[in-house]
Design an enzyme around this catalytic site. Structure first.
Site, mmCIF file in Angstrom:
data_model
loop_
_atom_site.group_PDB
_atom_site.id
_atom_site.type_symbol
_atom_site.label_atom_id
_atom_site.label_comp_id
_atom_site.label_asym_id
_atom_site.label_seq_id
_atom_site.Cartn_x
_atom_site.Cartn_y
_atom_site.Cartn_z
ATOM 1 N N ASP A 180 9.438 2.532 1.660
ATOM 2 C CA ASP A 180 8.302 3.275 2.201
ATOM 3 C C ASP A 180 8.208 2.976 3.700
ATOM 4 O O ASP A 180 7.724 1.933 4.109
ATOM 5 C CB ASP A 180 7.031 2.847 1.454
ATOM 6 N N LYS A 205 3.063 9.644 8.444
ATOM 7 C CA LYS A 205 2.309 9.263 9.654
ATOM 8 C C LYS A 205 2.863 9.755 10.996
ATOM 9 O O LYS A 205 2.459 10.801 11.478
ATOM 10 C CB LYS A 205 2.080 7.748 9.660
ATOM 11 N N PHE A 220 0.858 -1.196 0.000
ATOM 12 C CA PHE A 220 0.000 0.000 0.000
ATOM 13 C C PHE A 220 0.887 1.237 0.000
ATOM 14 O O PHE A 220 1.718 1.403 0.897
ATOM 15 C CB PHE A 220 -0.936 0.035 1.214
HETATM 16 C C1 LIG Z 1 -0.726 5.331 5.186
HETATM 17 C C2 LIG Z 1 0.315 4.924 4.216
HETATM 18 C C3 LIG Z 1 0.526 5.641 3.040
HETATM 19 C C4 LIG Z 1 -0.356 6.784 2.640
HETATM 20 O O1 LIG Z 1 -0.263 7.846 3.522
HETATM 21 P P1 LIG Z 1 -1.343 9.031 3.491
HETATM 22 O O2 LIG Z 1 -0.837 10.018 4.476
HETATM 23 O O3 LIG Z 1 -2.648 8.413 3.880
HETATM 24 O O4 LIG Z 1 -1.388 9.548 2.110
HETATM 25 C C5 LIG Z 1 1.554 5.244 2.222
HETATM 26 N N1 LIG Z 1 2.350 4.221 2.529
HETATM 27 C C6 LIG Z 1 2.174 3.507 3.652
HETATM 28 C C7 LIG Z 1 3.106 2.395 3.969
HETATM 29 C C8 LIG Z 1 1.145 3.830 4.527
HETATM 30 O O5 LIG Z 1 0.957 3.104 5.630
#
Ligand SMILES: *Cc1c(COP(=O)(O)O)cnc(C)c1O
Length: 398
Positions: free
Chosen positions: A222, A251, A135
């Site tokens: 990521d 986050k 994701f």
């Molecule tokens: C939550 C998340 C995203 C997206 O972040 P947003 O602030 O919601 O755009 C991307 N990569 C990972 C691994 C995530 O957990």
């Protein structure tokens, strides 16, 4: 008031299947709803509220900042951007940072870096390796990189230039990229979050690092969810002793103030030139102060150690309490990023846990995800287990 919260938002778009409660205030790892009911927060705003709620060191600092400047624009220098960037480069061993406001935006920037890295080398149609169940966000490019058909459905055509491979299989990665001169980067989460708390093995991380060096690809990790101390190291890939070339963050970085960052090493730090990329809110004084203070408080209060220690305690307690239950597939994760996978879809548990005074989420249909604030205590971890385990046991008997 209790009865009609669901129907009380006729003007917001229907993008979330919300639990019908409205939260009013919080303190530490607890929040209270508008009716005064108390909840233990094991979701932490989806791995965002690093310092919990109403933190006694964070709140005065943010109040002070709001009284000085909230936003200025990137036309001018923001001194704390340099302070936070320096700190992030020290913690990661990388060299330069681009600030934005969300995880999706950080990943979008990473994908642009990968493409320009390719173009700068004369590759006209660069391709990026991505993973099953990944994701990376909800923009058109990041949803295309995401490995979940539910996120993509209805938004086709997807962005091209992605090659998808399974997790933890170096031979599959080699095979999928064999003889392809257009590959420019490998992109994954160290521990997949939305995909169900699926870790990359340390051995695999080392193998991919080696392959990226051999092939002159960017290793892009990521760490939006698993980073910022959640696993007990600043960044989850550090458990494997490797460094990425590009690392999107968001986050937990601002303890709830919207902030994203792309941290880059020498191979990627100078790809963007003036005019290549930008964002209005990115790096603004409020977000930068939130990042600086979050890291300062994490260091002062030794929250990495706390995440490792309380996380291990929570995981062991869950394993013990659920041992031998045939409906529990696995308890996995690291530090305060824990997934409990059941043998059947368990979305219903979100509501039941809330009724019982516990905030959790269920992801990938059958994985209960716990990503509480990093200030969680052993006692609060025990409280999570005491509420959650009976709910799981009752649910599995149905
Ligand atoms: C939550 C998340 C995203 C997206 O972040 P947003 O602030 O919601 O755009 C991307 N990569 C990972 C691994 C995530 O957990």
């Amino acid at each position: 008031m209790t009865a009609h919260i669901e129907a009380a938002s006729p003007h917001t778009m229907n993008t979330y299947a919300r639990v019908p409660i409205a939260l009013d205030h919080g303190q530490g790892c607890h929040v209270w709803d508008v009716n005064g009911k108390r909840y233990l927060d094991a979701l932490g705003g989806i791995a965002v509220n690093t310092l919990g709620h109403n933190h006694p060191k964070l709140v005065p600092a943010l109040q002070n900042q709001i009284g000085k400047l909230i936003h200025t624009s990137n036309y001018y220098h923001v001194p704390n951007a340099e302070v936070l960037a320096k700190k992030l480069t020290e913690l990661s061993g990388l060299t330069n940072v681009f600030f934005c406001s969300t995880g999706m935006e950080a990943n979008e920037a990473a994908l642009k870096l990968a493409r320009k890295f390719g173009h700068d080398k004369g590759i006209a149609r660069p391709e990026v390796v991505v993973y099953e169940r990944a994701f990376h966000g909800r923009s058109i490019a990041t949803l295309s990189a995401t490995g979940n058909p539910k996120v993509q459905k209805g938004f086709e055509p997807l962005v091209e230039g992605f090659i998808r491979v399974p997790l933890n299989d170096i031979e599959a990665l080699k095979k999928a990229t064999e003889g392809n001169p257009n590959v420019v980067a490998v992109f994954f989460e160290t521990i997949q979050g939305e995909g169900g708390v699926n870790p990359m093995r340390a051995e695999y991380l080392k193998q991919v690092r080696e392959l990226c060096d051999q092939k002159d690809w960017l290793l892009m990790i990521d760490e939006v969810q698993c980073g910022m101390g959640r696993t007990g190291k600043w960044f989850a890939h550090q458990w494997a002793g490797i460094q990425p070339d590009v690392m999107p963050l968001a986050k937990g970085l601002g303890s709830g103030v919207p902030i994203g960052a792309v941290v880059a090493g020498p191979k990627a730090a100078h790809i963007f030139q003036p005019g290549n990329h930008g964002t209005t809110f990115g790096g603004n004084p409020l977000a930068m102060r939130a990042g600086v203070e979050t890291i300062r408080i994490m260091e002062e209060d030794k929250l990495l150690d706390n995440a490792a220690k309380v996380g291990a305690h929570l995981k062991a307690a869950l394993e013990k309490a659920l041992a031998g239950n045939p409906g529990v597939k696995e308890v996995r994760g690291q530090g305060l990023m824990i997934g409990v996978e059941l043998t059947k879809p368990c979305g219903a548990l979100t509501q039941r846990a809330a009724d019982a005074g516990l905030l959790i989420s269920v992801t990938a249909d059958s994985v209960i995800r716990l990503v509480p604030p990093l200030i969680l205590s052993d006692k609060e971890a025990d409280e999570i287990v005491a509420i959650l385990v009976p709910l799981i046991e009752a649910f599995l008997k149905e």
